[in-house]
Design an enzyme around this catalytic site. Sequence first.
Site, PDB file in Angstrom:
ATOM      1  N   GLU A  45      30.313  -3.811 -12.943  1.00  0.00           N
ATOM      2  CA  GLU A  45      30.448  -5.121 -12.322  1.00  0.00           C
ATOM      3  C   GLU A  45      29.091  -5.827 -12.334  1.00  0.00           C
ATOM      4  O   GLU A  45      28.047  -5.198 -12.441  1.00  0.00           O
ATOM      5  CB  GLU A  45      30.959  -4.977 -10.877  1.00  0.00           C
ATOM      6  CG  GLU A  45      32.285  -4.250 -10.747  1.00  0.00           C
ATOM      7  CD  GLU A  45      33.433  -4.998 -11.387  1.00  0.00           C
ATOM      8  OE1 GLU A  45      33.444  -6.250 -11.330  1.00  0.00           O
ATOM      9  OE2 GLU A  45      34.327  -4.331 -11.966  1.00  0.00           O
ATOM     10  N   THR A  95      44.056  -4.807  -1.029  1.00  0.00           N
ATOM     11  CA  THR A  95      42.923  -5.736  -1.088  1.00  0.00           C
ATOM     12  C   THR A  95      43.402  -7.127  -1.506  1.00  0.00           C
ATOM     13  O   THR A  95      44.261  -7.271  -2.363  1.00  0.00           O
ATOM     14  CB  THR A  95      41.840  -5.245  -2.053  1.00  0.00           C
ATOM     15  OG1 THR A  95      42.390  -5.121  -3.371  1.00  0.00           O
ATOM     16  CG2 THR A  95      41.296  -3.905  -1.605  1.00  0.00           C
TER      17      THR A  95
END
Length: 300
Positions: free
Chosen positions: A273, A41
């Site tokens: 998150e 990523t």
Amino acid sequence: MKKQAMVVMNPTAGKGAGKNTLFAVADGLCRGGYDAVVMITQRANHARDLMIERSSDFDIVICIGGDGTLNESVSGLMALHDRTPLGYIPTGTVNDFASTLHLSHNGEEAIQDIVDGTLFPCDIGSFNERYFTYVAAFGAFTEVSYTTSQSSKNLLGRVAYYLEGLKHLPKIKTYHVKIEYDGKLIEDEFIFGAISNSRFIGGNTFYSTKHAQLDDGRFECLLIRPPQNPLDLQAIAAALLKQELNDKFMIFFTAESIKITSEEEIAWTLDGENGGIMKAVTIKNCPHAIDFIIAKEHNE
């Protein structure tokens, strides 16, 4: 023809442990009869985009990273009608969801469990237009996960969450919320609320095993009323540590779907998150939405 495996790794999760794990994963897949394609990523939501764009080309997909990377991977798969089975190798700081599923943190053991494993049809939560794997929460301490810097998490591990949490104790905010579920209504003041599908939140055991089932189509919901003095706060902390409910301060229930509204905007966290700030959320359980690949001994 060999089976195909896609490996998506977050190189910054935890202490960069995924980099050390990657060789063991690739080697284990090759020995297990898979051709492996590794993708690293490069940005936020990259894991989600890779799952949407590429996962259907593979027999299995494997996520290497922390709870945030897992959330991205799950969100990507949930955007698809046909979802490839997902293996998860945890390399983050806390890894709550992995603890609930008894997933190994050792690369060699984890990939062997995936190669020889079985499918576990896991419930996933929808949160307005987003998804979460194990918890949607608001209030006290929920901002800790995403205000703690990655460098602090890497250096101090789980202790970083508690150190950051201490900074927020003097600023506990109370929210007046209306909660609707299963034809019932709760309206009261709360400092914390968690809708979860895990026995662990922030590394702590919040629920007993009999409550937290990841495939029963229901969430475990905990609400905490505001303490009036330091002794009240101590009583709340003691109840959480003992996995007990203090009826004076806590409300616990299970539900398939929950609607939560408030007059003021509330900041939410999804799987540790930032989940956004909003006045109304609808949370629904998506039963058996994703097949996780787990060790056979933990699915019996």
